[in-house]
Design a protein around this motif. Sequence first.
Motif: not given
Length: 321
Positions: A7-13, A45-47, A261-266
């Motif tokens: 997964d190429f995008h999340c904003d957990a940080l 996972q990309c953060f 690919m996928f980049g959820s933006d979770f």
Amino acid sequence: MKWGIIDFHCDALSKLQENPNIRFEEDERLDVSAKKLRQGGVGLQCFAVFIDDEQEKARIGRVLEQISLYRTEVEKAGIPLITSRQELASLNAAGGGTGGMLSLEGAHGLEGNLKYVQNCYDLGVRFLGITWNHANWAADGIMEPRGGGFTQKGLELIKLCHELGIILDVSHLSLKGFWELTEAAEKAGKPFIASHSNSINICDHPRNLSDEQIRTIVRLGGRIGLTFVPPFVKASGPVKMTDLLPHLEHMCSLGAENHLMFGSDFDGIDEHIEGLENAACYVKWKELLLKYYAEPLVDKWLSLNAMRFLQTWLPATKKAL
């Protein structure tokens, strides 16, 4: 599948930064936690390091703080930072597990200081989204009314990223900026990605990509991360997992089968696709894809396309600080 889902995008940080009492290992306030990544079969996972570009606190200190949070929270939870092909191979040789990568979402936090780009690279950042939605010192974002492209210093940023090996990300970038980056990328022989964008032909949202943009990313050997942001999937009404399939189909019709690919933006969204509420739901997403497509094709989209890109464009080894 040899590799877990990528997964190429999340904003957990940024959530961890805004809520110091959240713990990454397991917290229901997070869409992406160590537990949910394991449950969803996510191998990489990309953060994103994200700071709102309209806030006064869009400063390098906040960028460095989020990078530090990766070390103290994410790595502490057993998710090593992957910065090179060597580390990627080591993760696989160790039996998989879950690794993480770092991207910077918007150059505004760099304060226009190109020396900070090197600093971020040395700390493990391997992807840079030039803008968020608005204008910054480097370029205009897609929501900036004037629709400008890159500044002179922004063009210097492109050159520096190409020299360092930071992969540029056009999700959020203005249309003019997209075509200026395309010209620079062609000259440098470098691809770029759209980490979390869908097809504007299927859903008419300015954050999505036109057919011409999709074909260009494909031609340059880049990657497109289909995203789970409901307004980017469907214009109105409840959004279901099956509503993502027309985006897949359309991009494949443009030659993107080996580039998706996928980049959820979770953790960067307040509403979710039904059934895709967090990283653990990747199990259901894979099951749904397998109902419609052959497993080798699903494997490409879930991991192999992204993995081949990383095996080509990440630096061979981690440089000593």
